[in-house]
Motif scaffolding. Structure first.
Motif, PDB file in Angstrom:
ATOM      1  N   ILE A  20       0.832  -1.214   0.000  1.00 38.22           N
ATOM      2  CA  ILE A  20       0.000   0.000   0.000  1.00 38.22           C
ATOM      3  C   ILE A  20       0.864   1.261   0.000  1.00 38.22           C
ATOM      4  O   ILE A  20       0.626   2.208  -0.764  1.00 38.22           O
ATOM      5  N   ASP A  24       1.497   4.062  -3.107  1.00 37.71           N
ATOM      6  CA  ASP A  24       1.331   5.492  -2.865  1.00 37.71           C
ATOM      7  C   ASP A  24       2.564   6.273  -3.335  1.00 37.71           C
ATOM      8  O   ASP A  24       2.462   7.269  -4.064  1.00 37.71           O
ATOM      9  N   SER A  49      -5.953   9.469  -9.148  1.00 31.10           N
ATOM     10  CA  SER A  49      -7.009   9.089  -8.210  1.00 31.10           C
ATOM     11  C   SER A  49      -7.678   7.791  -8.647  1.00 31.10           C
ATOM     12  O   SER A  49      -8.137   7.014  -7.805  1.00 31.10           O
ATOM     13  N   THR A  53      -5.732   4.043  -5.428  1.00 30.22           N
ATOM     14  CA  THR A  53      -6.133   3.103  -4.383  1.00 30.22           C
ATOM     15  C   THR A  53      -6.224   1.670  -4.905  1.00 30.22           C
ATOM     16  O   THR A  53      -6.395   0.743  -4.118  1.00 30.22           O
ATOM     17  N   PRO A 238      -6.763   0.827   1.284  1.00 29.51           N
ATOM     18  CA  PRO A 238      -6.793   2.232   0.838  1.00 29.51           C
ATOM     19  C   PRO A 238      -8.209   2.696   0.483  1.00 29.51           C
ATOM     20  O   PRO A 238      -8.593   3.821   0.804  1.00 29.51           O
TER      21      PRO A 238
END
Lengths: 335, 147
Positions: A20, A24, A49, A53, A238
């Protein structure tokens, strides 16, 4: 044996955090590079965007397929999509009491999410998911992304026009932030961080899939189940934090949009790219139960939202109960 | 009695908050500070870009709210009011208290109206402010359930 089991659980948790955080870092620095190369902020913003995630699901599905655990790959995608809607939206609506959406957002993202789930099931009917399905998925996603960028452009143009009006009237309220970034050269630091993010993503996903497979073997749990539940829920952290915190702050469009966008990405790219590289076999139970369950929860959430363009606490409880029912049937009845 | 009023809202009950503030002022010469705090907290593992996107959206909303306040407080009928907007990022309750202290505020006007369940599940900014504010607080309870 017990020590090995605990070590595997530890590896699973640590690899999830690595995946995760790496996703990012990777997206963040990639956007920076894109901006410095002159790619529009709108394109970068929408893409970041949209994939931000969902990279953990994609990475896990990709690594699982490439390492011969395609059941885990398909499981992560379908399991994440069911969890995203019934689990995450259910929990969020139950706790925050309300998630609103706009008819425009719902008709665009909601229908695309439903359509992609149906298209996936249609391809599953024909057996293995191969290159033709992959190409169709990737093309559909490219069209969807193009529409998102177009819609964001229109929204930004509208906002800029309003800001121009406001600036004439009064300019005291907010420090205006220039959206134009000065063109600078790409620093080696950015490139290094991008590579660190990408490496972390690959290594983390490999560890995640390895620990998932090994845990399944020790506990006698099929790979598909590990993918559908353990990895699907883990890689969707996320989505959970973004959906929950944005709903708490009243950023409702981001809350529901994030889930619907993520589900579209999971199928079109999470299955599309691995299927382009190698055929993905379809487990009969996935076709008979998991894929229909994914379509069912998607239709259910769209119907619940459509009643008043919102999800209430009662709707949240309905969604959570649906997820529990799905999990119980899948784990204890169908096995 | 009051010389400096801090009016704060996250968008909820805005009309009622303005209405009650004007009633409190009662055409006296007074300074009104409109405050919007863009909540920049995010749970662990929230993607950095998404976090920034949330803050940007909240700032945009804050700007609209402060514009609405300014429109009302600077109407010719309220010519004695001096309005000043402040838009900042941070923890809403902490920033409200900090601004009240720094600006030597006499009274804070803000909304309240969450149900007991919501207060337990989500927490309440007004409750936190009530416990630590350095001045008088006027809490506006909305007649309408609006979120």
């Amino acid at each position: 044996m017990e020590i090995f089991l605990f070590a595997l659980i530890g590896i699973l948790i640590i690899s999830l955090i690595i995946v995760i955080k790496s996703a990012d870092i990777f997206v963040d620095n990639l956007v920076e590079i894109g901006a410095l190369l002159g790619i529009s902020q709108i394109i970068l913003g929408v893409t970041a965007s949209a994939i931000g995630t969902s990279l953990p699901e994609f990475g896990s599905a990709m690594i699982a397929t490439l390492t011969g655990s395609s059941d885990i790959g398909v499981g992560v995608v379908i399991g994440s999509n069911i969890w995203n809607i019934a689990g995450i939206l259910g929990i969020t609506a139950t706790f925050t009491g309300l998630i609103k959406t706009s008819p425009k957002g719902l008709s665009r993202d909601g229908m695309v999410t439903l359509a992609t789930a149906v298209i996936l099931m249609i391809f599953m009917f024909f057996g293995n998911i191969g290159k033709i399905a992959a190409i169709v998925f990737i093309i559909i996603y490219a069209i969807y992304l193009r529409n998102l960028i177009k819609s964001q452009r229109e929204e930004d143009a509208e906002n800029l026009a309003n800001e121009a009006k406001d600036a004439k009237r009064n300019s005291k309220t907010v420090e205006s932030e220039s959206k134009l970034k000065k063109l600078r050269s790409i620093s080696p630091k950015t490139i290094i961080w991008t590579l660190i993010g990408l490496s972390g993503l690959i290594v983390g996903c490999r560890l995640l899939v390895y620990s998932g497979v090994e845990l399944g073997k020790i506990l006698g749990i099929p790979e598909m189940i590990m993918g559908l539940f353990t990895l699907a829920i883990g890689t969707s952290i996320p989505e959970l934090v973004v959906t929950f915190s944005s709903a708490m702050k009243g950023l409702h469009d981001l809350s529901i949009g994030n889930i619907l966008g993520s589900n579209t990405f999971n199928i079109m790219i999470g299955i599309g790219i691995p299927a382009f590289i190698m055929d993905i076999p379809v487990e009969p139970l996935s076709l008979a139960f998991d894929a229909p369950a994914m379509i069912f929860v998607t239709i259910l959430v769209l119907l619940l939202i459509k009643r008043g363009m919102k999800l209430t606490r009662v709707d949240g409880i309905i969604l959570m109960a649906t997820y529990v029912a799905y999990a119980v049937i899948r784990l204890f009845v169908l096995g | 009695m009051y010389k400096k009023i801090l009016v704060t809202s996250s968008g909820e009950y805005l009309d009622e908050i303005i209405e009650h503030t004007l009633d409190l002022i009662n055409e006296r010469g007074i300074e009104v500070i409109g405050l919007y705090v863009a909540d920049n907290s995010a749970p662990f593992l929230t993607p950095k870009r998404v976090k920034q996107m949330m803050v940007d959206e909240l700032k945009q909303r804050g700007k609209e709210i402060l514009d609405s306040m300014e429109k009302e407080f600077t109407k010719p009928a309220h010519c004695k009011i001096r309005f000043r907007p402040i838009l900042i990022e941070g923890d809403p309750a902490e920033e409200i208290i900090k601004i009240a202290e720094d600006e030597d505020i006499d009274v804070i006007v803000m909304g309240t109206g969450k149900s007991k369940i919501d207060k337990h599940l989500l927490g309440s900014v007004s409750e936190k402010v009530v416990h630590s504010a350095p001045c008088t607080i006027l809490l506006i309870r909305s007649k309408h359930k609006f979120r």
